[in-house]
Design an enzyme around this catalytic site. Structure first.
Site, PDB file in Angstrom:
ATOM      1  N   ASN A  14      22.480  87.995  24.132  1.00 62.97           N
ATOM      2  CA  ASN A  14      22.868  87.077  23.070  1.00 62.97           C
ATOM      3  C   ASN A  14      22.876  87.835  21.735  1.00 62.97           C
ATOM      4  OD1 ASN A  14      23.565  84.356  22.305  1.00 62.97           O
ATOM      5  ND2 ASN A  14      21.538  84.154  21.415  1.00 62.97           N
ATOM      6  N   ASP A  33      19.444  78.996  14.959  1.00 62.87           N
ATOM      7  CA  ASP A  33      20.386  79.983  15.501  1.00 62.87           C
ATOM      8  C   ASP A  33      20.205  81.301  14.759  1.00 62.87           C
ATOM      9  OD1 ASP A  33      22.540  81.180  16.852  1.00 62.87           O
ATOM     10  OD2 ASP A  33      23.739  79.373  16.792  1.00 62.87           O
TER      11      ASP A  33
END
Length: 290
Positions: free
Chosen positions: A105, A199
């Protein structure tokens, strides 16, 4: 009660419809802003002065790309692990994630030019996520584990604290960090983020964390104790990450993933990149030394 500063909405600087725009970073070699579209394996290099954009495609999910310090191309965190993307060709150098259900990620380089990246189960199974570190010369090392979706990461100006978002648990975490040493302190919760998911993030020279809140229509600013002290209202539901330019401008990526046609009519800028003028400066983000 802490006063929360509400900033003016940011301006759109790159109109796009990225599925999951992520990983903004400035390339010191060109001065341009680089960012990715994870799901589509796209790397964007934008000249913010001329408006020129170079788009490169990779045959895999692309979590993040880091400009290289002394060589051409980029170090990349991709579906299968770590690699190099040079002259349009992807070389998977460290295939640390051979399982089809895992992927890399978000990723960022520390002050020594090592690339740190979070891996996750594609269905975000709790506990499967890990934090990896790669220097390009040897196999990567797992530095911490037990996460769901390890996401935005960064360090304070003194290189004594590392920050990490674990999105699915709604936590912004921190750990003691000693630059150049092999040990990393245990990650503990700095604050809980809800509604929305924490995030990507950027750290400023005042010791504060700017955090994109996926699903929250906002970027939050937290002080070093985890108090919310600032909020940037966004015209899109899913801001995804942010990065500082040298002049203190905060650039913010966003996503269009999961939005219906009706949502997109209400959010025509979903997937675009935005800019916000601030009165602070970001902790420098380093290039990949490998």
């Amino acid at each position: 009660m802490t006063t929360v500063e509400v900033f003016a909405p940011p301006e759109v600087v790159i109109r796009a419809r990225a599925t999951v725009g992520e990983g903004p970073v400035f390339d010191r070699r060109s001065g341009g802003l680089c960012w990715v579209d994870i799901d589509n394996g796209l790397l964007f290099e934008n000249d913010l002065t001329t408006g020129e954009q170079i788009v490169s495609s990779m045959p895999t999910l692309l979590g993040a790309a880091a400009p290289r310090l002394n060589n051409r191309g980029f170090a990349v965190a991709v579906e299968g692990g770590f690699g190099l993307f040079v002259d349009g060709e992807l070389q998977l150098v460290d295939p640390v994630l051979p399982e089809s259900y895992r992927r890399m990620n978000d990723a960022k380089c520390d002050s020594q030019g090592r690339l740190w990246a979070g891996s996750t189960h594609k269905e975000f199974v709790p506990g499967v996520g890990a934090l990896h570190r790669w220097d390009g010369r040897a196999e990567s090392t797992v530095m911490a584990s037990g996460f769901s979706l390890p996401n935005g990461l960064g360090w304070n100006a003194d290189d004594t604290v590392m920050y990490l978002a674990d999105s699915m648990t709604h936590q912004l975490l921190k750990a003691d960090y000693r630059c150049g040493e092999e040990d990393l302190g245990e990650f503990t919760q700095l604050c809980e983020v809800s509604p929305g998911l924490p995030d990507g993030l950027a750290v400023d020279m005042d010791g504060c964390v700017w955090l994109a809140v996926w699903g929250g229509y906002a970027v939050h600013r937290y002080d070093s104790t985890g108090r919310l002290i600032g909020r940037v209202p966004m015209p899109v539901e899913k801001p995804s990450s942010c990065a500082f330019a040298d002049d203190g401008t905060l650039y913010i990526t966003s996503a269009s993933a999961g939005l219906s046609e009706a949502d997109l009519l209400q959010q025509p800028l979903a997937g675009s990149v935005f800019a916000l003028s601030t009165t602070t400066r970001g902790v420098p983000v380093h290039a990949f030394a490998g």
